[in-house]
Design an enzyme around this catalytic site. Structure first.
Site, PDB file in Angstrom:
ATOM      1  N   ARG B 120      -0.357  16.390 -49.339  1.00 44.96           N
ATOM      2  CA  ARG B 120      -0.365  15.572 -48.294  1.00 44.96           C
ATOM      3  C   ARG B 120      -1.362  16.163 -47.502  1.00 44.96           C
ATOM      4  O   ARG B 120      -1.218  15.991 -46.133  1.00 44.96           O
ATOM      5  CB  ARG B 120       0.983  15.505 -47.291  1.00 44.96           C
ATOM      6  CG  ARG B 120       2.105  15.044 -48.251  1.00 44.96           C
ATOM      7  CD  ARG B 120       3.497  14.837 -47.372  1.00 44.96           C
ATOM      8  NE  ARG B 120       4.648  14.629 -48.502  1.00 44.96           N
ATOM      9  CZ  ARG B 120       5.257  15.526 -48.792  1.00 44.96           C
ATOM     10  NH1 ARG B 120       5.208  16.564 -48.468  1.00 44.96           N
ATOM     11  NH2 ARG B 120       6.130  14.982 -49.770  1.00 44.96           N
ATOM     12  N   LYS B 142     -13.543   7.709 -42.930  1.00 42.67           N
ATOM     13  CA  LYS B 142     -12.976   6.693 -43.928  1.00 42.67           C
ATOM     14  C   LYS B 142     -13.136   7.218 -45.431  1.00 42.67           C
ATOM     15  O   LYS B 142     -14.077   7.593 -45.850  1.00 42.67           O
ATOM     16  CB  LYS B 142     -13.809   5.421 -44.076  1.00 42.67           C
ATOM     17  CG  LYS B 142     -13.531   4.677 -42.555  1.00 42.67           C
ATOM     18  CD  LYS B 142     -14.071   3.322 -42.961  1.00 42.67           C
ATOM     19  CE  LYS B 142     -13.723   2.243 -41.596  1.00 42.67           C
ATOM     20  NZ  LYS B 142     -14.518   1.026 -41.932  1.00 42.67           N
ATOM     21  N   GLU B 184     -28.209   0.695 -43.820  1.00 43.36           N
ATOM     22  CA  GLU B 184     -27.360   1.315 -42.844  1.00 43.36           C
ATOM     23  C   GLU B 184     -28.107   1.623 -41.541  1.00 43.36           C
ATOM     24  O   GLU B 184     -27.711   1.475 -40.521  1.00 43.36           O
ATOM     25  CB  GLU B 184     -26.357   2.257 -43.456  1.00 43.36           C
ATOM     26  CG  GLU B 184     -25.677   1.729 -44.461  1.00 43.36           C
ATOM     27  CD  GLU B 184     -24.455   0.839 -43.832  1.00 43.36           C
ATOM     28  OE1 GLU B 184     -24.006   1.181 -42.773  1.00 43.36           O
ATOM     29  OE2 GLU B 184     -23.770   0.157 -45.125  1.00 43.36           O
ATOM     30  N   LYS B 226     -23.295   6.260 -34.742  1.00 48.52           N
ATOM     31  CA  LYS B 226     -21.844   6.033 -35.353  1.00 48.52           C
ATOM     32  C   LYS B 226     -20.641   6.798 -34.745  1.00 48.52           C
ATOM     33  O   LYS B 226     -19.747   6.343 -34.429  1.00 48.52           O
ATOM     34  CB  LYS B 226     -21.936   6.487 -36.893  1.00 48.52           C
ATOM     35  CG  LYS B 226     -20.575   5.865 -37.645  1.00 48.52           C
ATOM     36  CD  LYS B 226     -20.593   5.720 -39.161  1.00 48.52           C
ATOM     37  CE  LYS B 226     -19.066   5.313 -39.614  1.00 48.52           C
ATOM     38  NZ  LYS B 226     -19.290   5.446 -40.943  1.00 48.52           N
ATOM     39  N   GLU B 236     -10.175   2.211 -35.709  1.00 47.49           N
ATOM     40  CA  GLU B 236     -10.656   0.812 -36.099  1.00 47.49           C
ATOM     41  C   GLU B 236     -10.006  -0.336 -35.814  1.00 47.49           C
ATOM     42  O   GLU B 236      -9.439  -1.108 -36.149  1.00 47.49           O
ATOM     43  CB  GLU B 236     -10.803   0.832 -37.623  1.00 47.49           C
ATOM     44  CG  GLU B 236     -12.047  -0.147 -37.921  1.00 47.49           C
ATOM     45  CD  GLU B 236     -12.242  -0.261 -39.438  1.00 47.49           C
ATOM     46  OE1 GLU B 236     -11.428   0.014 -40.394  1.00 47.49           O
ATOM     47  OE2 GLU B 236     -13.473  -0.809 -39.500  1.00 47.49           O
ATOM     48  N   ARG B 240     -15.025  -0.529 -33.202  1.00 47.78           N
ATOM     49  CA  ARG B 240     -15.718   0.279 -34.216  1.00 47.78           C
ATOM     50  C   ARG B 240     -16.196  -0.912 -35.196  1.00 47.78           C
ATOM     51  O   ARG B 240     -16.804  -0.566 -36.024  1.00 47.78           O
ATOM     52  CB  ARG B 240     -14.418   1.082 -34.862  1.00 47.78           C
ATOM     53  CG  ARG B 240     -14.889   1.684 -36.050  1.00 47.78           C
ATOM     54  CD  ARG B 240     -13.905   2.873 -36.735  1.00 47.78           C
ATOM     55  NE  ARG B 240     -14.361   3.450 -37.995  1.00 47.78           N
ATOM     56  CZ  ARG B 240     -14.084   4.478 -38.360  1.00 47.78           C
ATOM     57  NH1 ARG B 240     -13.215   5.430 -37.577  1.00 47.78           N
ATOM     58  NH2 ARG B 240     -14.306   5.145 -39.700  1.00 47.78           N
ATOM     59  N   ASN B 244     -19.176  -2.918 -38.916  1.00 45.84           N
ATOM     60  CA  ASN B 244     -19.490  -3.741 -40.148  1.00 45.84           C
ATOM     61  C   ASN B 244     -20.281  -4.828 -40.118  1.00 45.84           C
ATOM     62  O   ASN B 244     -20.070  -5.817 -41.000  1.00 45.84           O
ATOM     63  CB  ASN B 244     -17.828  -4.181 -40.228  1.00 45.84           C
ATOM     64  CG  ASN B 244     -16.888  -3.252 -40.591  1.00 45.84           C
ATOM     65  OD1 ASN B 244     -17.223  -2.443 -41.534  1.00 45.84           O
ATOM     66  ND2 ASN B 244     -15.665  -3.418 -40.147  1.00 45.84           N
ATOM     67  N   HIS B 247     -21.186  -6.599 -43.141  1.00 49.06           N
ATOM     68  CA  HIS B 247     -20.379  -6.364 -44.255  1.00 49.06           C
ATOM     69  C   HIS B 247     -19.159  -7.201 -44.686  1.00 49.06           C
ATOM     70  O   HIS B 247     -18.806  -7.396 -45.718  1.00 49.06           O
ATOM     71  CB  HIS B 247     -19.549  -5.052 -43.851  1.00 49.06           C
ATOM     72  CG  HIS B 247     -20.197  -3.710 -43.841  1.00 49.06           C
ATOM     73  ND1 HIS B 247     -21.315  -3.463 -43.189  1.00 49.06           N
ATOM     74  CD2 HIS B 247     -19.991  -2.568 -44.422  1.00 49.06           C
ATOM     75  CE1 HIS B 247     -21.866  -2.346 -43.154  1.00 49.06           C
ATOM     76  NE2 HIS B 247     -21.073  -1.835 -44.161  1.00 49.06           N
ATOM     77  N   HIS B 251     -19.535  -7.524 -48.417  1.00 44.49           N
ATOM     78  CA  HIS B 251     -18.123  -7.420 -49.470  1.00 44.49           C
ATOM     79  C   HIS B 251     -18.316  -8.485 -50.308  1.00 44.49           C
ATOM     80  O   HIS B 251     -18.131  -8.383 -51.618  1.00 44.49           O
ATOM     81  CB  HIS B 251     -17.184  -7.183 -48.725  1.00 44.49           C
ATOM     82  CG  HIS B 251     -17.018  -5.985 -48.119  1.00 44.49           C
ATOM     83  ND1 HIS B 251     -15.860  -5.358 -47.223  1.00 44.49           N
ATOM     84  CD2 HIS B 251     -17.535  -4.501 -48.325  1.00 44.49           C
ATOM     85  CE1 HIS B 251     -15.977  -4.288 -46.825  1.00 44.49           C
ATOM     86  NE2 HIS B 251     -16.821  -3.868 -47.501  1.00 44.49           N
ATOM     87  N   HIS B 264     -24.284  -1.334 -52.296  1.00 41.01           N
ATOM     88  CA  HIS B 264     -23.584  -1.710 -51.077  1.00 41.01           C
ATOM     89  C   HIS B 264     -24.665  -1.942 -50.072  1.00 41.01           C
ATOM     90  O   HIS B 264     -24.698  -2.743 -49.204  1.00 41.01           O
ATOM     91  CB  HIS B 264     -22.988  -0.467 -50.715  1.00 41.01           C
ATOM     92  CG  HIS B 264     -22.093  -0.745 -49.395  1.00 41.01           C
ATOM     93  ND1 HIS B 264     -21.225  -1.476 -49.233  1.00 41.01           N
ATOM     94  CD2 HIS B 264     -22.569  -0.095 -48.279  1.00 41.01           C
ATOM     95  CE1 HIS B 264     -20.834  -1.549 -47.991  1.00 41.01           C
ATOM     96  NE2 HIS B 264     -21.176  -0.708 -47.179  1.00 41.01           N
TER      97      HIS B 264
END
Lengths: 359, 359
Positions: B120, B142, B184, B226, B236, B240, B244, B247, B251, B264
């Site tokens: 954990r 992330k 990016e 960022k 998010e 935030r 993206n 993106h 994606h 990517h």
């Protein structure tokens, strides 16, 4: 109905305890970010309570889907967890879709970890249907799955939005599982509150008969004690470890006997006796204290003698416990009844004595 | 060396950027809870930098073990993640053992999720070795893995203790991957800072030649932007999402073409052109703004035209993006160069126009 608030700053949440809560949509609705939920349950609980919960939610205007997992600790693994992810993705569940765990500890642990991990976190509600999960999983935010090399080794700390402990659901619980839940209830008395321990001695028959006043009090007091401990130490750096009384021994029993053959509560019960026995050998508990502990555990219908795993096996399985630090084994023991202590100083001969043919 | 602090209260951490950082144990040692680490890397990076990092750590008195994963987005899945858990458990890694990610974004995402989930949560350090991961994964916390039904669908928000972006590691990066990282970098200019965009136009040749001053500035400014955005919105919920840009389209390109066939950054580059094109059709950008965006993307060695997936396929793959809310698709677009906006109001005909045979 009794309500307790677990105080964790902006992650605080209420636990409602009482009869008939599954019928009360108003306890759930305020906590939904979106009128859309997915209920995670298992093949044992679904026929008993899924229709009722679904009807309650739908009457409140909530779209409820479901995923029904196989039942048992043996399925607390990645493959089963992935069934939840498959269902979430197939149904295109979103970041505000709430996961509701309807079932015992295994369902709560898996649904909670799925909620913590799906899209890096979606809201989560717990409806524990066993005594063990009502007094244990309701507080603390521990979620996760087992790994072939160790129990609960993969997971997250993740808090629910609300917990409903409906005592009516205990009526369908097998007696053996009720007893397993009582092991954790007894634990709270042993580590924190000798008066509660006395109350348990006086009321054990009522508890096993599910007397509504007694069982509600036992759940409430158990959650209260756990919340006090967790509130001081949310991520388990210090005092929280006292909640693991009997668990280092207990995990070894569960691992040694194969997951699911001993119920968690049964293993913890026998483990607590071993912890008491260790405490006696260190001069902290009297013979009478240990006898009292054993008697209460037996009165709850629980085993007070661990299986004889052999010292080497004990040590091997205990070494994988999460309470190992810097290679040194740490134990939760009792300074006296109602007062737990965490120590790394158990002489090898004392430990070996306890592990040799437990009795 | 330049240092930036990502300000997240008690989870704040420094990012060090510069040449030769892999040799500097003093940047890592203060962040270890225990002089014991496990390095997670892959078959491409291990022969290049694992020995150097291990030597640096061992000279600092740190016991370092390692797990070497197969390289590539195709392996960003549960099976590969489980290799990390297997290694941690086999080595009996403890709660204070630190996981170090040495590699690109995939390694960072998987090692980070393993660190978030093992027992954990154990400490985590990132040493990103690609430009993309230095400007993207360094900030934001992330972590996660892919699911057959969607990218990054399972994971956690989990912050590192420190990030080392050693610009020397970019010398071994294939030109195509350097360009993917520049996508990016360009994104930060487009969404936040038109002056930085101009600086990029003036310095693109230097960046592609890895001029040390230019590349350090580009990484630093990207992380700074960022960090500003993430600092306002760690989990998010709102602003935030502007990170993206490109993106949602990107994606869909990655999914439609099969993970790993388009990098990517390449998919994001073509996706940013589509976002710019959508913004132009909404009257926010001029023809010249779109042409400028395309020119910079081409100058970075990136594709400015997406593959023609067909409108239905586009919509299907875009629908699984995490920016869907209440069943409605939300887009990150540009109000003008340097100013991003999040909107759910893209008329169907505008969207269909952009998706029909992208050019």
């Amino acid at each position: 109905m009794q309500t307790l608030t677990v105080d964790l700053g902006d992650r605080s949440y209420p636990i409602h305890i009482g009869a008939g809560l599954l019928n009360q949509a108003e306890l759930i609705l305020p906590h939904l970010a979106q009128k859309r939920v997915m209920i995670v349950t298992n093949t044992t609980v679904a026929p008993l309570y899924l229709a009722r919960l679904t009807a309650t939610l739908e009457a409140g205007g909530v779209a409820a889907t479901q995923v029904i997992l196989p039942d048992g600790e043996a399925y607390k693994n990645w493959e089963t967890l992935n069934l939840i992810f498959d269902a979430l993705l197939t149904q295109r569940a979103e970041r505000k879709t709430t996961l509701i765990a309807l079932g015992g500890g295994v369902i709560g642990d898996m649904a909670g970890f799925a909620a913590a991990s799906y899209q890096r976190g979606v809201p989560f509600i717990q409806i524990p249907t066993t005594l063990l999960s009502q007094v244990d999983s309701s507080v603390g935010g521990k979620t996760g799955i087992n790994h072939p090399l160790g129990k609960n080794m993969i997971g997250a700390f993740y808090q629910p939005k609300v917990v409903l402990a409906d005592t009516d659901t205990l009526k369908t619980l097998p007696a053996r599982e009720l007893s397993a839940g009582l092991a954790e209830v007894i634990k709270y008395g042993l580590i924190w509150d000798v008066e509660f321990l006395s109350w348990l001695e006086a009321n054990m028959d009522k508890l096993r008969a599910l007397d509504p006043v007694a069982i509600t009090h036992a759940i409430h007091r158990s959650c209260e004690i756990k919340a006090q401990v967790v509130g001081q130490d949310e991520r388990e750096g210090g005092i929280r470890a006292i909640l693991n009384l009997g668990h280092t021994f207990g995990h070894a029993i569960e691992t040694g006997m194969g997951y699911g053959n001993w119920l968690h509560g049964e293993a913890v019960a026998a483990g607590m006796v071993m912890a008491a026995e260790t405490s006696r050998r260190l001069g902290w508990l009297s013979d009478a204290d240990v006898a009292r502990t054993r008697a209460l555990i037996r009165a709850a219908g629980l085993p007070d003698v661990a299986p004889d795993l052999g010292v080497d096996t004990w040590l091997e399985y205990m070494g994988h416990d999460k309470k190992v630090e810097g290679g040194k084994m740490r134990f939760v023991l009792l300074k006296k009844l109602g007062v737990a202590v965490i120590t790394g100083d158990v002489p090898a001969d004392v430990l070996t004595g306890v592990l040799t043919a437990p009795h």
